[in-house]
Design a protein around this motif. Structure first.
Motif, PDB file in Angstrom:
ATOM      1  N   LYS A 137       0.941  -1.340   0.063  1.00  0.00           N
ATOM      2  CA  LYS A 137      -0.151   0.232  -0.043  1.00  0.00           C
ATOM      3  C   LYS A 137       0.930   1.272   0.083  1.00  0.00           C
ATOM      4  O   LYS A 137       0.524   2.121  -0.503  1.00  0.00           O
ATOM      5  CB  LYS A 137      -1.037  -0.224   1.325  1.00  0.00           C
ATOM      6  CG  LYS A 137      -2.050  -1.108   1.511  1.00  0.00           C
ATOM      7  CD  LYS A 137      -3.073  -0.951   0.316  1.00  0.00           C
ATOM      8  CE  LYS A 137      -4.070  -2.095   0.506  1.00  0.00           C
ATOM      9  NZ  LYS A 137      -5.091  -1.928  -0.451  1.00  0.00           N
ATOM     10  N   LYS A 138       2.090   1.109   0.794  1.00  0.00           N
ATOM     11  CA  LYS A 138       2.908   2.287   0.751  1.00  0.00           C
ATOM     12  C   LYS A 138       4.247   1.757   1.110  1.00  0.00           C
ATOM     13  O   LYS A 138       4.439   0.711   1.566  1.00  0.00           O
ATOM     14  CB  LYS A 138       2.221   3.143   1.879  1.00  0.00           C
ATOM     15  CG  LYS A 138       2.270   2.604   3.419  1.00  0.00           C
ATOM     16  CD  LYS A 138       1.768   3.752   4.446  1.00  0.00           C
ATOM     17  CE  LYS A 138       1.943   3.123   5.504  1.00  0.00           C
ATOM     18  NZ  LYS A 138       1.263   3.974   6.807  1.00  0.00           N
ATOM     19  N   PRO A 139       5.236   2.898   0.895  1.00  0.00           N
ATOM     20  CA  PRO A 139       6.674   2.318   1.251  1.00  0.00           C
ATOM     21  C   PRO A 139       6.903   1.781   2.884  1.00  0.00           C
ATOM     22  O   PRO A 139       6.327   1.905   3.692  1.00  0.00           O
ATOM     23  CB  PRO A 139       7.343   3.461   1.107  1.00  0.00           C
ATOM     24  CG  PRO A 139       6.907   4.399   0.202  1.00  0.00           C
ATOM     25  CD  PRO A 139       5.283   4.014   0.611  1.00  0.00           C
ATOM     26  N   PHE A 140       7.615   0.643   2.870  1.00  0.00           N
ATOM     27  CA  PHE A 140       7.751   0.068   4.205  1.00  0.00           C
ATOM     28  C   PHE A 140       9.352  -0.036   4.567  1.00  0.00           C
ATOM     29  O   PHE A 140      10.247   0.414   3.522  1.00  0.00           O
ATOM     30  CB  PHE A 140       7.352  -1.202   4.154  1.00  0.00           C
ATOM     31  CG  PHE A 140       7.752  -2.539   3.258  1.00  0.00           C
ATOM     32  CD1 PHE A 140       9.108  -2.885   3.311  1.00  0.00           C
ATOM     33  CD2 PHE A 140       7.119  -2.477   2.064  1.00  0.00           C
ATOM     34  CE1 PHE A 140       9.684  -3.627   2.357  1.00  0.00           C
ATOM     35  CE2 PHE A 140       7.527  -3.256   1.016  1.00  0.00           C
ATOM     36  CZ  PHE A 140       8.662  -4.004   1.202  1.00  0.00           C
ATOM     37  N   THR A 141       9.600  -0.027   5.762  1.00  0.00           N
ATOM     38  CA  THR A 141      10.921  -0.008   6.460  1.00  0.00           C
ATOM     39  C   THR A 141      11.708  -1.144   6.621  1.00  0.00           C
ATOM     40  O   THR A 141      11.221  -2.002   7.319  1.00  0.00           O
ATOM     41  CB  THR A 141      11.031   0.977   7.550  1.00  0.00           C
ATOM     42  OG1 THR A 141      10.324   2.350   7.204  1.00  0.00           O
ATOM     43  CG2 THR A 141      12.388   1.251   7.959  1.00  0.00           C
ATOM     44  N   LEU A 142      13.008  -1.164   6.226  1.00  0.00           N
ATOM     45  CA  LEU A 142      13.868  -2.099   6.369  1.00  0.00           C
ATOM     46  C   LEU A 142      14.895  -1.563   7.505  1.00  0.00           C
ATOM     47  O   LEU A 142      15.400  -0.381   7.143  1.00  0.00           O
ATOM     48  CB  LEU A 142      14.784  -2.908   5.294  1.00  0.00           C
ATOM     49  CG  LEU A 142      13.756  -3.490   4.469  1.00  0.00           C
ATOM     50  CD1 LEU A 142      14.696  -4.021   3.336  1.00  0.00           C
ATOM     51  CD2 LEU A 142      13.131  -4.755   5.101  1.00  0.00           C
ATOM     52  N   SER A 143      15.700  -2.337   8.632  1.00  0.00           N
ATOM     53  CA  SER A 143      16.347  -1.907   9.531  1.00  0.00           C
ATOM     54  C   SER A 143      17.632  -2.802   9.421  1.00  0.00           C
ATOM     55  O   SER A 143      18.445  -2.575   9.953  1.00  0.00           O
ATOM     56  CB  SER A 143      15.982  -1.637  10.669  1.00  0.00           C
ATOM     57  OG  SER A 143      15.283  -2.820  11.415  1.00  0.00           O
ATOM     58  N   GLN A 144      17.578  -3.854   8.754  1.00  0.00           N
ATOM     59  CA  GLN A 144      18.860  -4.864   8.600  1.00  0.00           C
ATOM     60  C   GLN A 144      18.629  -5.569   7.374  1.00  0.00           C
ATOM     61  O   GLN A 144      17.934  -5.214   6.407  1.00  0.00           O
ATOM     62  CB  GLN A 144      18.306  -6.126   9.553  1.00  0.00           C
ATOM     63  CG  GLN A 144      17.328  -6.983   9.134  1.00  0.00           C
ATOM     64  CD  GLN A 144      16.880  -8.016   9.944  1.00  0.00           C
ATOM     65  OE1 GLN A 144      17.917  -8.346  10.797  1.00  0.00           O
ATOM     66  NE2 GLN A 144      15.659  -8.278  10.472  1.00  0.00           N
TER      67      GLN A 144
END
Length: 965
Positions: free
Chosen positions: A778-785
Motif C-alpha cells: 500500500k505504501k513504502p515500508f522500512t527495513l532496518s537490517q
C-alpha cells in the motif's frame, strides 16, 4: 501493364550495374572477388591478415596483396575463412607472406559478379579469377620476357591451422586438406587442384623450409610451389574444387562443374547466372549511382548463405559428421541475428525454393547438432550474437506459403531451444526477463527472446498447436518487464533493481551492440502494446521523433558497429533497421518517407566506403533493396509490409510463380519523395501497409509522388499497420521504485507497477519466514537490517513471476576518498560500493565492480577514529579477453593524522595473464597497527599481453571492495 519498359530489359546486362568494391572500404567488410549466387566458393584477393577491418580478407585502403584464397565472408564483424591461398610469382621461391606479397594499384583492378582481375606489380603478372558454385579457375599471364612462371600454394595462410596436408599426385594434379580454428572452432576444407600444363619442378615447404625429394607432407605449416615452362601466351591456368567432406568430393565437384580449360566460358557462365538472379528485379529511373548502389545491394544479398553440399549431396553437419541431403540443398553461413530482419524476408519474395532449403538446413542442424542455428559457419555453431532467430525465418516462410518442411519437427526444434538452459533462458522463463547477474547483454536478450517467442506462438497457431500458442503468446510480452515508465525506456535490471546510473545513450553490457534507445522500440510483435506504454499514439510518436532528432551523442563503450547515426538511430547496425518505418504505426507515414529517403540517398553511395556499417551477410543491403522498392517487413513472421517511398520511377519484381509485381512512381523527380496517394491493382489504396497476399500473386502498384507530405493519409486506424498481442492473461512484474539497495541506518522500500490496476504483494524473507498470507503493498515500508524482499503483482486472479532484491545494511563507521578516475561505464553505483562489505563474483557484468582504466587505483580509507587494524586488502578480478587484468601489486600505507603516512605492506600479484579468467582474488595481508587513515595503491596490470588481439593496449583494474578489518 504499368511497366512496358521491362520487356526491353529482359536481356539487359544487370551485372554492369554492380560495383563489387562497394563495402570494401570503411567498415563494410565485403570482398571484391568472384563467386556464384549463394556459391560455396568465394575466390577473392587477400590484402589484410588481421584486424577488424580485415574480416573479409580485403580492404580498399591496402596496397599489398598476399594472393588469392577460395573462401570469404561477406561483411561479418569477426574474421574467418580465406582458405587455401594461391600466389603466382617468378624467380626464387619465398615462403613467408611478407616476402611473396606484391604491391598492386586499383587502376589495374577490375571486378564484376563472378569475375576479378588485377595486375601484380612485383613480377608484372596479370591475374584473373572466376568461379562455378563449388569450383574456380585462375588464369595468370606472366611478363612477356618471362620464360618460367611459378605458383605458390600456402595452407598456413590466415587463421590458426590445426592440421593440413597436400599430395602431388602427378605432373598436373595436387590434392589436400586444411583444418583450422578461428571463429569456427574446427573448420575443415578439402581441395583438388589441377594445372593446365605439366609441372616442370616443384618443392614442398614444411615450417618454411624446403624438403627434398618428397611429394606429400602434413603439419601446421605446409606450403608448396610449382614451376612451369611458359608457352607463347605466357599463361598458366589452374582449376580447383573444394569440399567440406573429402578430397574425392572436391575432385567430383571440380570435374562436374569445370571439366574444361576455357576461362572465358567459366566467366561468361558466371555472368549469365548473375544476370538471371539480378534480373529478378528490374528498375528504371534514379541516377546511375543509385542504380549501381541498388544492384550492388541486390548482389550482396545473394552472396550468402552459401551452398554447403557437394555434387553428390553429401555435406558436413553441425556434429561434424558427414550426411547426405535428402530432397534439399544444404547451406552454411547463417548470420541470423542480422539477416532475419530483411534478407530472409526479401528472399520469401525472390527465392522461395532456396528459403525452403535454408529451413530444411536448420532442421538438419537441429537433428545433427541438437539445436537450430544461431550463427553457423562450416558446420560449426559459433553461438555468436543473441536470440534464437532461426525461428522468425521459419515462421515468416510458413506465413507466406513456403511450407516444404516438417512442421512438427520445426515446432519441436523451436521450443527445444526456447526452453533450454542457454544464455539466461532459465531466468527468463522463471522471472519473465533476464537480469544481468543471470547473463550479460540481458536487456537485449529479454527483448529479442520475447520477439522470437511471438514467432513460436504464431507458428504454433498456424499449425494447430493451441497450448504452445497460448504459452508463448504470454512469453512474447516479457519485454514489458524491462520497460521503465519513469523514463519511458527499456532498461536493464540487476536483482530486480533498475541498474544505475542510467543514461539512455550509454552502450554498455546490458545491450548487444546498442543502447537503451535502440532496444526501446524493439517490440515489433506488439507495437500497439508498446504505444500504450508510451502513453498512447501521440506519446509514442513523440518518443520516436526524439529518437531521430536528439542531439545527444553516444556514450559508454566504444562500439564500432554503432554507426550511421540520425539522432540516436544507428543505421549501421541491425537493431535500428525497422525503426524509420514505425511512424506508419504512429499515424505519421510522411515521417517514414522523409527518413527512408534520406537513408537511401545518403548512406549508400557508389564508392568503396558505400556501406555505413558492416554488410553482415546481406542484411545492410537487403534494407536498401526493400526500401528502394517502397516497403519493408517491420515484423517478420507477420504478413505486413510497412510502406515507405520508392527510389525509382518503375520497378518490376519477377516472382518464381511467373507473376510480377509492377511498381510505378508517378510525378517522381528529385524532392518528390512524399507519397500523395496510391493505387493497388487500379483501385485507390489509402493504407500505409501491404499484406503479403497483396503481392504474392502479382500486383500493379501506382504511387503518386509529391514534394509535400500528405498529413492526413494513413492516419486512420484502419489505414495504419498494427501488431498486437492479447494481454488479458499477462501480468508484468513489479519494480523497485528507488535508486539504492544499500543503507546505513534504515531503508524505505518503494514498489510500483506499469499497470495501475495491478495489485502488488511482497515478502520480507527474514522478517516473515513462516507467513503464508502475504501483505498487499500500500505504501513504502522500512527495513532496518540486511534482508531480501520478494514482490509480485496480481491482476484478474493472475500472478506475475516473483522478483527479488537483497537490501544491504552497510558499515556507517568508515568512508573512502578515491583519488583515481573511475571508468564511467563501471561505477558500481558510487564510491561507497568499495566499502559496503559486499563481495562481487566472477560475473563482472552485473554492475557490482568498479573499473580503473590505464591507471593505478588510489584511495584513502578514513576509519573515523584511531583504532586497531588487523587485515588490509582489495578484492579484484581478472578476465583478460575483455581487457581486465589483476593489478601488479597492492601497496598500503597508514597514518594517524591523514598527513604523514608510513609504509604498511606490499602484496604482489602472483597470477599472470596466462590465467585468462574470469577469476577473482583477494590481495591482502594480516597486519598489526593502530591507525585512522589507510592509503591503498593498486598498480595497473600494464599493457595487454602479446597473445591478445589488442596486445599493447592498456588494461582495466576491476575492484569491488577495499577491505579493512
Amino acid at each position: 501493364m504499368l511497366l512496358v519498359f521491362i520487356h526491353s530489359m529482359l536481356f539487359a546486362q544487370f551485372t554492369t550495374l554492380v560495383n563489387p568494391f562497394i563495402g570494401t572500404g570503411g567498415h563494410g567488410h565485403t570482398y571484391p572477388g568472384a563467386s556464384m549466387p549463394f556459391g560455396m566458393m568465394q575466390l577473392s584477393p587477400d590484402t589484410r591478415l588481421e584486424g577488424w577491418d580485415g574480416c573479409g580478407g580485403y580492404h580498399y585502403s591496402d596496397s599489398m596483396m598476399y594472393g588469392f584464397s577460395h573462401t570469404h565472408l561477406s561483411g561479418t564483424g569477426i574474421a574467418d575463412y580465406c582458405d587455401i591461398l594461391v600466389m603466382p610469382f617468378t624467380g626464387e621461391v619465398k615462403w613467408k607472406n611478407k616476402d611473396y606479397a606484391s604491391s598492386f594499384s586499383h587502376k589495374n583492378e577490375k571486378a564484376s559478379p563472378g569475375y576479378y582481375a588485377v595486375k601484380l606489380d612485383k613480377h608484372n603478372i596479370q591475374a584473373q579469377l572466376s568461379t562455378s558454385i563449388r569450383s574456380g579457375m585462375h588464369q595468370y599471364t606472366f611478363d612477356a620476357a618471362a620464360t618460367e612462371g611459378s605458383i605458390l600454394l600456402d595452407l598456413q595462410h590466415r587463421d590458426e591451422v590445426l592440421d593440413a596436408s597436400l599430395e602431388i599426385l602427378n605432373e598436373t594434379t595436387v590434392k589436400g586438406m586444411r583444418r583450422s580454428r578461428s571463429w569456427a572452432r574446427d573448420q575443415v576444407i578439402y581441395f583438388y587442384l589441377q594445372f593446365d600444363q605439366p609441372i616442370q619442378s616443384y618443392g614442398v615447404g614444411v615450417n618454411d623450409e624446403l624438403q627434398k625429394n618428397i611429394n606429400s607432407a602434413g603439419g601446421k605449416n605446409i606450403k608448396s610451389y610449382f614451376r612451369f615452362a611458359l608457352k607463347g601466351n605466357k599463361q598458366v591456368k589452374l582449376r580447383i574444387g573444394i569440399s567440406g567432406v573429402s578430397m574425392e568430393n572436391a575432385q567430383l565437384n571440380l570435374e562436374t562443374e569445370i571439366p574444361h580449360w576455357d576461362f572465358e566460358k567459366v566467366k561468361s557462365e558466371a555472368d549469365a547466372a548473375w544476370n538471371k538472379e539480378l534480373g529478378r528485379i528490374a528498375v528504371k529511373g534514379g541516377t546511375r549511382d543509385q542504380q549501381v548502389a541498388f544492384y550492388t545491394a541486390l548482389y550482396h544479398t545473394m552472396l550468402a548463405p552459401n551452398v554447403y553440399t557437394d555434387i553428390n549431396g553429401e555435406y558436413r553437419g553441425t556434429d561434424l559428421k558427414v550426411y547426405k541431403a535428402d530432397g534439399f540443398t544444404n547451406y552454411s553461413v547463417f548470420s541470423l541475428w542480422d539477416t532475419h530482419r530483411a534478407l530472409h524476408p526479401l528472399h520469401t519474395l525472390l527465392n522461395k525454393q532456396r528459403t525452403n532449403d535454408w529451413i530444411n538446413t536448420f532442421l538438419a542442424q537441429y537433428k545433427a547438432g541438437g539445436m537450430l542455428p544461431v550463427w553457423e559457419l562450416s558446420g560449426n555453431e559459433t553461438y555468436c550474437m543473441i536470440g534464437y532467430h532461426a525461428v522468425p525465418v521459419i515462421t515468416d516462410a510458413w506465413k507466406k506459403g513456403i511450407q516444404g518442411f516438417d512442421k512438427a519437427l520445426a515446432l519441436k526444434a523451436m521450443t527445444d531451444y526456447a526452453e533450454s538452459n542457454r544464455f539466461g533462458l532459465p531466468a527468463y522463463m522463471k522471472q519473465g526477463y533476464v537480469s544481468n547477474e543471470d547473463d550479460h547483454e540481458s536487456t537485449s536478450k529479454t527483448v529479442e527472446y520475447a520477439y522470437d517467442d511471438w514467432c513460436i506462438a504464431e507458428f504454433a497457431r498456424m499449425t494447430g498447436n493451441e497450448a504452445v500458442y497460448k504459452r508463448y503468446s504470454q512469453r512474447a510480452l516479457n519485454y514489458r518487464n524491462l520497460f521503465d515508465p519513469r523514463v519511458k525506456h527499456i532498461r536493464g535490471k540487476v536483482q530486480g533493481f533498475w541498474y544505475s546510473p542510467y543514461d539512455a545513450t550509454e552502450v554498455n553490457n546490458f545491450f548487444t551492440e546498442g543502447n537503451s534507445w535502440h532496444y526501446s522500440f524493439t517490440a515489433q510483435q506488439d507495437i500497439d502494446g508498446l504505444k500504450k506504454l508510451y502513453g498512447g499514439q501521440a506519446g509514442f510518436a513523440q518518443k520516436l521523433n526524439e529518437l531521430f532528432t536528439t542531439e545527444r551523442k553516444l556514450s559508454g563503450r566504444d562500439q564500432s558497429d554503432v554507426t550511421g547515426l540520425i539522432g540516436q538511430y544507428a543505421h549501421g547496425n541491425e537493431p535500428s533497421h525497422h525503426m524509420a518505418y514505425l511512424f506508419n504505426y504512429a499515424g505519421q507515414p510522411w515521417r517514414t518517407q522523409e527518413i527512408v529517403h534520406r537513408i537511401c540517398t545518403e548512406f549508400y553511395p557508389n564508392n568503396p566506403d558505400g556501406l555505413i556499417g558492416n554488410e553482415d551477410c546481406g542484411q545492410m543491403s537487403a534494407w536498401l533493396v526493400l526500401s528502394a522498392m517502397g516497403f519493408y517487413p517491420v515484423t517478420p513472421g507477420s504478413d505486413t509490409y510497412a510502406i515507405g517511398t520508392p527510389l525509382f520511377d518503375k520497378i518490376d519484381i519477377s516472382l518464381e510463380n511467373g507473376k510480377h509485381i509492377y511498381l510505378k512512381a508517378k510525378n517522381h523527380k528529385p524532392g518528390n519523395f512524399y507519397v500523395e496517394s496510391m493505387q493497388l491493382n487500379g483501385k485507390d489504396y489509402p493504407a500505409s501497409f501491404f499484406r503479403h497476399s497483396d503481392l504474392a500473386e502479382g500486383a500493379e502498384i501506382l504511387f503518386t509522388m509529391s514534394d509535400k507530405p500528405a498529413l492526413k493519409r494513413g492516419t486512420a486506424e484502419q489505414t495504419m499497420p498494427h501488431s498486437r498481442i492479447e494481454d488479458k492473461n499477462f501480468v508484468a512484474v513489479p519494480y523497485f521504485d528507488m535508486d539504492s539497495y544499500k543503507f546505513k541506518t534504515t531503508a524505505q522500500v518503494k514498489l510500483a507497477h506499469i499497470d495501475p490496476a495491478a495489485k502488488i504483494y511482497y515478502e520480507i524473507r527474514k522478517t516473515m519466514p513462516q507467513v503464508h498470507s502475504f501483505p498487499q503493498y500500500k505504501k513504502p515500508f522500512t527495513l532496518s537490517q540486511t534482508d531480501t524482499v520478494y514482490a509480485w503483482a496480481v491482476k484478474n486472479g493472475i500472478s506475475s513471476p516473483r522478483v527479488y532484491r537483497v537490501f544491504y545494511k552497510v558499515p556507517s563507521n568508515i568512508s573512502i576518498d578515491i583519488k583515481s578516475q573511475v571508468h564511467p561505464m563501471y561505477t558500481a553505483g558510487g564510491k561507497d560500493a568499495l566499502i559496503d562489505g559486499i563481495m562481487g563474483n566472477e560475473n563482472w557484468k552485473t554492475g557490482d565492480w568498479q573499473s580503473y582504466y590505464a591507471q593505478d587505483f588510489k584511495a584513502v580509507i578514513d576509519l573515523q577514529s584511531i583504532r586497531p587494524v588487523k587485515y588490509v586488502g582489495v578484492h579484484v578480478l581478472q578476465e583478460v579477453s575483455p581487457w581486465i587484468v589483476f593489478p601488479k601489486e597492492l601497496n598500503v600505507e597508514y597514518s594517524v593524522d591523514g598527513t604523514t603516512y608510513l609504509p604498511l605492506t606490499t602484496i604482489k600479484n602472483r597470477k599472470g595473464t596466462d590465467v585468462k579468467g574470469p577469476v577473482d582474488q583477494e590481495l591482502g595481508a594480516a597486519v598489526n597497527i593502530t591507525a585512522r587513515y589507510l592509503r591503498f595503491t593498486a598498480l595497473t596490470g600494464g599493457p595487454l599481453p602479446a597473445w591478445h588481439e589488442s596486445a599493447g593496449s592498456p588494461s582495466h583494474i576491476f575492484i569491488d571492495e577495499v577491505i579493512v578489518r
